[in-house]
Design an enzyme around this catalytic site. Sequence first.
Site, PDB file in Angstrom:
ATOM      1  N   HIS A 108      78.410 -52.619   8.535  1.00  0.00           N
ATOM      2  CA  HIS A 108      77.509 -52.581   9.696  1.00  0.00           C
ATOM      3  C   HIS A 108      76.032 -52.418   9.318  1.00  0.00           C
ATOM      4  CE1 HIS A 108      81.376 -52.141  11.564  1.00  0.00           C
ATOM      5  NE2 HIS A 108      81.545 -50.925  11.086  1.00  0.00           N
ATOM      6  N   CYS A 109      75.625 -53.010   8.211  1.00  0.00           N
ATOM      7  CA  CYS A 109      74.200 -53.003   7.775  1.00  0.00           C
ATOM      8  C   CYS A 109      73.627 -51.597   7.617  1.00  0.00           C
ATOM      9  CB  CYS A 109      73.310 -53.762   8.761  1.00  0.00           C
ATOM     10  SG  CYS A 109      73.709 -55.477   8.956  1.00  0.00           S
ATOM     11  N   ALA A 110      74.473 -50.619   7.338  1.00  0.00           N
ATOM     12  CA  ALA A 110      73.964 -49.245   7.219  1.00  0.00           C
ATOM     13  C   ALA A 110      74.716 -48.536   6.090  1.00  0.00           C
ATOM     14  CB  ALA A 110      74.125 -48.505   8.542  1.00  0.00           C
TER      15      ALA A 110
END
Length: 383
Positions: free
Chosen positions: A335-337
Amino acid sequence: MYLDNAATSYPKPERVYEAVLHAMREVGASPGRGGYRRSLEAGRILFQAREAVATFFSVSDSARIIFTHNATSALNLALQGTLVAGNHVITTSMEHNSLLRPLYALRNSGIELSIIPAGSDGMISVDDIRAAVRVNTRMIAVSHVSNVCGAIQPIRQLAGLCREAGVLFLVDAAQSAGYLPIDAPGIGIDLLAVPGHKGLLGPFGTGLLYVAPHVPLTPVIQGGTGSHSTAEEQPQVMPDSFEAGTHNLPGIAGLLAGIDFIRDQGLSTIFQREHVLLTQAELLLRAIPGVTIYGPEDPSARCSVLSFTVSGVDSSLLAAELDHGFAVSVRAGLHCAPLAHRTLGTLPGGTVRLSPGWSTSCEEIAFFSDAVVQCVDKIRKSA
Ligand SMILES: Cc1ncc(COP(=O)(O)O)c(C=O)c1O
């Protein structure tokens, strides 16, 4: 069944599609680029949208709202437009790459960066942030709601800390706008970055940045604004200064319709419905052996998304099975984190994340949880 509204909302309310088509077919022209009626009509839509956004975030002067392409471009403008070499920025381990990567890039040009770890439930401690403040701290930058686990961060207390310390407060509202009420000036937010295409129900390619009146912001893009054409320098007029080039008028018209829809429904109604769906999903998922849910224990400390893993089951494989076997769209992985996953203990596989929308029903959530049971069964049998 689409359960990835945290990425972008779908479907949009019917009036959003209509507004986009109207702007493209009937209006056609660019705002502020001509004195003819089509251009004036385009300008009227642009102004109405700016006013609607301002009202939505309790901002009295709509000129403080800058339209951008998404939350990422709003965050880049907020950071690059305020920070200079020697400034210190405090952020957290729960941030999206759209905040982290511009900060890493700025670190290469002399910005000092402190990344404060959140607890294993994804919650930030205000005391930990306070302890990181230095004499050269210029900004505290945090997301309002984690896109990985839905943790709602204490932005009021953080805003208070920013006032005390005399530093700028940048809030990434990518996962909260359209779900939680945000009175930007009342809370004490200096810069608020918002996507138009998620909770605000606008089309792709829409976003905005609210800039408080006392915040000096430098443009990062120069170009035509349809105003002050003889000036060699970018006009120093809000919001023209930051909106060089042709606007995404169909997108902005759709965003205006999305905000209208939310106003008609009521933000608290939308939030309550979503809360019911997430609570139902959590109950059903917790009944499945091996399921772990991430984020704060208390469901009222979370919103927008629900992240889970099933022990011994690869999250990406589970999402693929849900898609292929049941036409359920959920996001899996990191999730891009990446730092948020380290914080939550979900590296390297990440989580499966579901995020219902305004049109999701309880029946769909029940279908989703049955589908998870069947997919897990299938994956375990074939292992
Ligand atoms: C917390 C957070 N910040 C920023 C972004 C980037 O938003 P956008 O895709 O509008 O640039 C996202 C997108 O998922 C997000 O979840």
